[in-house]
Design a protein around this motif. Sequence first.
Motif, PDB file in Angstrom:
ATOM      1  N   GLY A   1       0.809  -1.214   0.000  1.00 18.81           N
ATOM      2  CA  GLY A   1       0.000   0.000   0.000  1.00 18.81           C
ATOM      3  C   GLY A   1       0.839   1.260   0.000  1.00 18.81           C
ATOM      4  O   GLY A   1       0.573   2.192   0.767  1.00 18.81           O
ATOM      5  N   LEU A   2       1.851   1.329  -0.857  1.00 16.23           N
ATOM      6  CA  LEU A   2       2.763   2.476  -0.838  1.00 16.23           C
ATOM      7  C   LEU A   2       2.159   3.716  -1.471  1.00 16.23           C
ATOM      8  O   LEU A   2       2.647   4.824  -1.236  1.00 16.23           O
ATOM      9  CB  LEU A   2       4.064   2.117  -1.567  1.00 16.23           C
ATOM     10  CG  LEU A   2       4.838   0.927  -1.009  1.00 16.23           C
ATOM     11  CD1 LEU A   2       6.124   0.719  -1.793  1.00 16.23           C
ATOM     12  CD2 LEU A   2       5.137   1.124   0.467  1.00 16.23           C
ATOM     13  N   GLY A   3       1.141   3.538  -2.280  1.00 13.64           N
ATOM     14  CA  GLY A   3       0.541   4.688  -2.947  1.00 13.64           C
ATOM     15  C   GLY A   3       1.289   5.070  -4.212  1.00 13.64           C
ATOM     16  O   GLY A   3       2.345   4.518  -4.523  1.00 13.64           O
ATOM     17  N   ARG A   4       0.756   6.039  -4.936  1.00  6.99           N
ATOM     18  CA  ARG A   4       1.366   6.480  -6.181  1.00  6.99           C
ATOM     19  C   ARG A   4       1.225   7.984  -6.328  1.00  6.99           C
ATOM     20  O   ARG A   4       0.255   8.580  -5.855  1.00  6.99           O
ATOM     21  CB  ARG A   4       0.703   5.795  -7.387  1.00  6.99           C
ATOM     22  CG  ARG A   4       0.862   4.303  -7.426  1.00  6.99           C
ATOM     23  CD  ARG A   4       0.135   3.696  -8.591  1.00  6.99           C
ATOM     24  NE  ARG A   4       0.694   4.139  -9.865  1.00  6.99           N
ATOM     25  CZ  ARG A   4       0.222   3.756 -11.055  1.00  6.99           C
ATOM     26  NH1 ARG A   4      -0.832   2.939 -11.113  1.00  6.99           N
ATOM     27  NH2 ARG A   4       0.785   4.175 -12.162  1.00  6.99           N
ATOM     28  N   VAL A   5       2.187   8.559  -6.990  1.00  9.28           N
ATOM     29  CA  VAL A   5       2.107   9.954  -7.431  1.00  9.28           C
ATOM     30  C   VAL A   5       2.380   9.934  -8.925  1.00  9.28           C
ATOM     31  O   VAL A   5       3.534   9.804  -9.354  1.00  9.28           O
ATOM     32  CB  VAL A   5       3.123  10.848  -6.702  1.00  9.28           C
ATOM     33  CG1 VAL A   5       3.051  12.268  -7.260  1.00  9.28           C
ATOM     34  CG2 VAL A   5       2.861  10.849  -5.209  1.00  9.28           C
ATOM     35  N   GLY A   6       1.332   9.983  -9.722  1.00 12.15           N
ATOM     36  CA  GLY A   6       1.496   9.798 -11.154  1.00 12.15           C
ATOM     37  C   GLY A   6       1.949   8.368 -11.422  1.00 12.15           C
ATOM     38  O   GLY A   6       1.311   7.412 -10.993  1.00 12.15           O
ATOM     39  N   ALA A   7       3.088   8.237 -12.101  1.00 14.60           N
ATOM     40  CA  ALA A   7       3.624   6.905 -12.405  1.00 14.60           C
ATOM     41  C   ALA A   7       4.681   6.470 -11.400  1.00 14.60           C
ATOM     42  O   ALA A   7       5.300   5.421 -11.567  1.00 14.60           O
ATOM     43  CB  ALA A   7       4.226   6.913 -13.810  1.00 14.60           C
ATOM     44  N   SER A   8       4.896   7.241 -10.345  1.00 15.34           N
ATOM     45  CA  SER A   8       5.968   6.966  -9.382  1.00 15.34           C
ATOM     46  C   SER A   8       5.415   6.772  -7.974  1.00 15.34           C
ATOM     47  O   SER A   8       4.229   6.996  -7.713  1.00 15.34           O
ATOM     48  CB  SER A   8       6.981   8.115  -9.382  1.00 15.34           C
ATOM     49  OG  SER A   8       7.520   8.330 -10.657  1.00 15.34           O
ATOM     50  N   MET A   9       6.304   6.381  -7.056  1.00 20.71           N
ATOM     51  CA  MET A   9       5.936   6.286  -5.646  1.00 20.71           C
ATOM     52  C   MET A   9       6.040   7.667  -4.994  1.00 20.71           C
ATOM     53  O   MET A   9       6.805   8.521  -5.454  1.00 20.71           O
ATOM     54  CB  MET A   9       6.868   5.323  -4.908  1.00 20.71           C
ATOM     55  CG  MET A   9       6.689   3.877  -5.270  1.00 20.71           C
ATOM     56  SD  MET A   9       7.570   2.782  -4.107  1.00 20.71           S
ATOM     57  CE  MET A   9       9.251   3.357  -4.277  1.00 20.71           C
ATOM     58  N   PRO A  10       5.327   7.866  -3.899  1.00 22.60           N
ATOM     59  CA  PRO A  10       5.476   9.133  -3.170  1.00 22.60           C
ATOM     60  C   PRO A  10       6.911   9.311  -2.678  1.00 22.60           C
ATOM     61  O   PRO A  10       7.592   8.344  -2.345  1.00 22.60           O
ATOM     62  CB  PRO A  10       4.500   8.970  -1.993  1.00 22.60           C
ATOM     63  CG  PRO A  10       3.535   7.931  -2.432  1.00 22.60           C
ATOM     64  CD  PRO A  10       4.303   6.999  -3.309  1.00 22.60           C
ATOM     65  N   THR A  11       7.349  10.552  -2.599  1.00 20.95           N
ATOM     66  CA  THR A  11       8.718  10.850  -2.156  1.00 20.95           C
ATOM     67  C   THR A  11       8.999  10.265  -0.780  1.00 20.95           C
ATOM     68  O   THR A  11      10.087   9.724  -0.528  1.00 20.95           O
ATOM     69  CB  THR A  11       8.940  12.373  -2.128  1.00 20.95           C
ATOM     70  OG1 THR A  11       8.737  12.900  -3.435  1.00 20.95           O
ATOM     71  CG2 THR A  11      10.354  12.707  -1.661  1.00 20.95           C
ATOM     72  N   GLU A  12       8.035  10.316   0.117  1.00 20.17           N
ATOM     73  CA  GLU A  12       8.225   9.782   1.462  1.00 20.17           C
ATOM     74  C   GLU A  12       8.563   8.299   1.431  1.00 20.17           C
ATOM     75  O   GLU A  12       9.444   7.821   2.159  1.00 20.17           O
ATOM     76  CB  GLU A  12       6.962  10.010   2.302  1.00 20.17           C
ATOM     77  CG  GLU A  12       7.080   9.483   3.727  1.00 20.17           C
ATOM     78  CD  GLU A  12       5.805   9.664   4.531  1.00 20.17           C
ATOM     79  OE1 GLU A  12       5.813   9.311   5.729  1.00 20.17           O
ATOM     80  OE2 GLU A  12       4.801  10.137   3.965  1.00 20.17           O
ATOM     81  N   GLU A  13       7.888   7.540   0.559  1.00 20.61           N
ATOM     82  CA  GLU A  13       8.142   6.100   0.476  1.00 20.61           C
ATOM     83  C   GLU A  13       9.502   5.808  -0.159  1.00 20.61           C
ATOM     84  O   GLU A  13      10.175   4.840   0.220  1.00 20.61           O
ATOM     85  CB  GLU A  13       7.030   5.417  -0.320  1.00 20.61           C
ATOM     86  CG  GLU A  13       5.665   5.480   0.330  1.00 20.61           C
ATOM     87  CD  GLU A  13       5.645   4.830   1.708  1.00 20.61           C
ATOM     88  OE1 GLU A  13       6.481   3.931   1.952  1.00 20.61           O
ATOM     89  OE2 GLU A  13       4.807   5.215   2.525  1.00 20.61           O
ATOM     90  N   VAL A  14       9.908   6.630  -1.121  1.00 19.65           N
ATOM     91  CA  VAL A  14      11.236   6.465  -1.725  1.00 19.65           C
ATOM     92  C   VAL A  14      12.318   6.682  -0.666  1.00 19.65           C
ATOM     93  O   VAL A  14      13.297   5.919  -0.585  1.00 19.65           O
ATOM     94  CB  VAL A  14      11.429   7.447  -2.894  1.00 19.65           C
ATOM     95  CG1 VAL A  14      12.867   7.388  -3.415  1.00 19.65           C
ATOM     96  CG2 VAL A  14      10.455   7.125  -4.018  1.00 19.65           C
ATOM     97  N   LEU A  15      12.141   7.683   0.181  1.00 21.75           N
ATOM     98  CA  LEU A  15      13.115   7.961   1.241  1.00 21.75           C
ATOM     99  C   LEU A  15      13.115   6.847   2.290  1.00 21.75           C
ATOM    100  O   LEU A  15      14.183   6.451   2.789  1.00 21.75           O
ATOM    101  CB  LEU A  15      12.808   9.307   1.895  1.00 21.75           C
ATOM    102  CG  LEU A  15      12.981  10.535   0.995  1.00 21.75           C
ATOM    103  CD1 LEU A  15      12.518  11.798   1.719  1.00 21.75           C
ATOM    104  CD2 LEU A  15      14.435  10.678   0.564  1.00 21.75           C
ATOM    105  N   LYS A  16      11.945   6.315   2.615  1.00 21.98           N
ATOM    106  CA  LYS A  16      11.878   5.207   3.571  1.00 21.98           C
ATOM    107  C   LYS A  16      12.590   3.968   3.026  1.00 21.98           C
ATOM    108  O   LYS A  16      13.276   3.255   3.763  1.00 21.98           O
ATOM    109  CB  LYS A  16      10.409   4.859   3.882  1.00 21.98           C
ATOM    110  CG  LYS A  16       9.712   5.850   4.781  1.00 21.98           C
ATOM    111  CD  LYS A  16       8.278   5.407   5.022  1.00 21.98           C
ATOM    112  CE  LYS A  16       7.553   6.353   5.949  1.00 21.98           C
ATOM    113  NZ  LYS A  16       6.133   5.940   6.168  1.00 21.98           N
TER     114      LYS A  16
END
Length: 263
Positions: free
Chosen positions: A30-45
């Motif tokens: 359940g990481l979510g999406r921002v457009g075609a990418s993951m949210p910045t918070e999840e990328v940092l995690k």
Amino acid sequence: MAKDLQAAHAARLPENRNRALTALTDARVGLGRVGASMPTEEVLKFAYAHARARDAVHADFDVETLANALEAIGHRSVSVRSAAPDRMTYLRRPDLGRRLADDDRERLDALQTEGVDIGIVVADGLSATAVHVNAVPFLAALLPLLHSAGLTVGPVTFVQNARVAVGDEIGALLRARLVLVLIGERPGLSSADSLGVYLTHGPLPGRSDAERNCISNIREGGLVPPLAARKAMWLVNESLRRQLSGVALKEEEATLIGAAAEG
């Protein structure tokens, strides 16, 4: 107005489902999406979890602190090394982590003249972090159970740059009926501090993995150390009674659930 409210509620449904999933597991769901990418918070995690896993693999094994903590609960220990002379060699040569350095083999052989029921090995494995966090709490729960059962326990043997199979050689040198190897498990992206415990009856060099029982994911976010100790004690009792371990020794879940309820 009503249609607008319905649309807003529908937009929130995936977020609500994701929260329900993430409350149940440390896994990346359940990481979510921002457009075609993951949210910045999840990328940092993700980057942080990856860094923690790498750090756990390369962390120094703080034997002195662990030995002092064991002494505080009334148990002696000895420190030895595997045949892998350094961390990089250990990672590249798993075979060297499965046996002792020659001089330490001789020293350990001279340490014990009479056999013991239980040999305990604490190895850094692939996560010294897991051992630092969980080994002493696990042993603090397990050792009283072993002593209450009238079982003799050899000195806890700390081994640097070690794999599971090093316990076979140590158990044989200590003339132990059974050996328990506490070792840092390979870090994952949801847990860098997971401890594993491997039980082998009649330890001898050359034992196969099929001759061992394993309790894994021992940590506060998984199987907590006191309950893991109860599981280990059940396996110890059954292994000694049946004189075997590994695939021939199956856990009886009802017994373990009962032990957990009593605790």
